[in-house]
Write a protein that holds these residues in place. Sequence first.
Motif, mmCIF file in Angstrom:
data_model
loop_
_atom_site.group_PDB
_atom_site.id
_atom_site.type_symbol
_atom_site.label_atom_id
_atom_site.label_comp_id
_atom_site.label_asym_id
_atom_site.label_seq_id
_atom_site.Cartn_x
_atom_site.Cartn_y
_atom_site.Cartn_z
ATOM 1 N N GLY A 28 0.993 -1.159 0.181
ATOM 2 C CA GLY A 28 0.000 -0.053 0.104
ATOM 3 C C GLY A 28 0.827 1.407 -0.032
ATOM 4 O O GLY A 28 2.176 1.191 0.405
ATOM 5 N N LYS A 29 0.265 2.296 -0.299
ATOM 6 C CA LYS A 29 0.953 3.591 -0.273
ATOM 7 C C LYS A 29 0.891 4.106 1.085
ATOM 8 O O LYS A 29 -0.195 4.979 1.268
ATOM 9 C CB LYS A 29 0.434 4.615 -1.408
ATOM 10 C CG LYS A 29 0.401 4.238 -3.004
ATOM 11 C CD LYS A 29 1.631 4.156 -3.309
ATOM 12 C CE LYS A 29 1.646 3.718 -4.776
ATOM 13 N NZ LYS A 29 2.786 3.661 -5.573
ATOM 14 N N LEU A 30 1.864 3.960 2.091
ATOM 15 C CA LEU A 30 1.861 4.491 3.235
ATOM 16 C C LEU A 30 1.894 6.061 3.343
ATOM 17 O O LEU A 30 2.678 6.625 2.737
ATOM 18 C CB LEU A 30 2.625 3.854 4.141
ATOM 19 C CG LEU A 30 2.736 2.252 4.328
ATOM 20 C CD1 LEU A 30 3.877 1.857 5.179
ATOM 21 C CD2 LEU A 30 1.599 1.972 4.838
ATOM 22 N N ALA A 31 1.075 6.557 4.192
ATOM 23 C CA ALA A 31 0.871 8.171 4.173
ATOM 24 C C ALA A 31 0.813 8.650 5.731
ATOM 25 O O ALA A 31 -0.080 7.770 6.382
ATOM 26 C CB ALA A 31 0.248 8.766 3.154
ATOM 27 N N VAL A 32 1.144 9.628 6.253
ATOM 28 C CA VAL A 32 0.979 9.902 7.543
ATOM 29 C C VAL A 32 0.220 11.295 7.568
ATOM 30 O O VAL A 32 0.656 12.336 7.068
ATOM 31 C CB VAL A 32 2.330 10.208 8.496
ATOM 32 C CG1 VAL A 32 1.838 10.481 9.729
ATOM 33 C CG2 VAL A 32 2.944 8.886 8.305
ATOM 34 N N LEU A 33 -1.052 11.256 8.414
ATOM 35 C CA LEU A 33 -1.747 12.451 8.333
ATOM 36 C C LEU A 33 -2.161 12.914 9.846
ATOM 37 O O LEU A 33 -2.384 11.672 10.604
ATOM 38 C CB LEU A 33 -2.859 12.398 7.480
ATOM 39 C CG LEU A 33 -2.845 12.316 6.019
ATOM 40 C CD1 LEU A 33 -4.188 11.979 5.303
ATOM 41 C CD2 LEU A 33 -2.384 13.549 5.388
ATOM 42 N N ASP A 34 -2.610 13.929 10.062
ATOM 43 C CA ASP A 34 -3.353 14.190 11.467
ATOM 44 C C ASP A 34 -4.773 13.605 11.251
ATOM 45 O O ASP A 34 -5.247 13.634 10.141
ATOM 46 C CB ASP A 34 -3.553 15.703 11.371
ATOM 47 C CG ASP A 34 -4.182 16.274 12.726
ATOM 48 O OD1 ASP A 34 -3.826 16.068 13.871
ATOM 49 O OD2 ASP A 34 -5.459 16.627 12.134
ATOM 50 N N ALA A 35 -5.056 13.262 12.390
ATOM 51 C CA ALA A 35 -6.392 12.404 12.423
ATOM 52 C C ALA A 35 -7.680 13.619 12.047
ATOM 53 O O ALA A 35 -8.522 13.077 11.199
ATOM 54 C CB ALA A 35 -6.799 11.929 13.779
#
Length: 370
Positions: A168-175
Amino acid sequence: MTTHVSIIGLGLIGGSLALALKRSQGVTITGFDRTYKSADEAYRRGIIDAVAPSARAAAKDADFVILAVPVSAAAALLQEAASWELKDTVIVTDTGSTKLPIMEAADGLLASGTTFIGGHPMAGSHKSGISAAIGHLFENAYYILTPPPGCAEEDLKRLQDLLAVTMGKLAVLDAGEHDKMTAVVSHFPHIIASSLVNLLADQEDSRPFIRRLAAGGFRDLTRIASADPVMWRDITLQNRTELAAQLDRWADEMAQVGRMLAHSDPQEVEAYFTEAKRYRDELPAVSENAAQGALYMQFDLHIDVPDHPGVISEITHILASHEISLTNIRIVETRTDVYGILVISFRSARERNQAYDALGSETDYSMQIL
């Protein structure tokens, strides 16, 4: 060194995660599902290595705990988990499509010193349940992670390393940002699609022929309205604040359209559609190596075929000979002596492109990828 992963919830997402994670050497998976039939099937198929008698028992010796259940159930489990016996180094995550309610439910777990990182794999299928689990479900789909404030970088890296095998394309975001964006591109479109279907249904009594006219483009446009009503009930309520804000924006947009119609200015109307077309055409296309967006989509191949006996079996025989699986097949239009449109759906862009190449080499039918 063996990595122990516990997956609580063995439906489409949990089962598919298990299959993907087992591609890594040294990973063993314990599963739990409140429906024993699902857990038993997962074990018999080799999707998991062991069945736990409870969620608490599944989590006890795990290095990673994945809550692959609906958000409401995940929130309840997170509150329970604050009192569970867990490894000091365990990382708990989830797969829910709304993140703020989950992060709030994890407060007690975080206060107890356990690491929790929210997760949302943006993948799906037209099928559900453990029987629909496939190991490549997450390939080229965005997999969003929402770590809480103060989350250790090494813990986030450990979870990313575990999930890398899903492709998968892992990405980090604020909830909060996650919930705002998914409201726009996923949750609100479901409301719009459902409202269009209900609008049509309300007029069917006075205009019975309208159902036939809806069999083509309207049906495709509103496809997402066929999703699980219970799941979307929960998503709508969980993200109601953001959806209410989008509804206000939508009302403003429709008011603008109303004013445009009242003015009856041809140039203004054309400019409205031109701007929409320009922006839509610039949106990223989903190709074999491009990430899928927030909405689950089928990958369709449109084939112009003559209306004669055997044409569908010819197409499906070619696909079968190339070991290409399809998920749906339908005829948009068919009349005597006129070419019709055969629409075949696939699980991924890769399978659709393989079908395009196979049919292109063995037939002279015109095909389109829209």
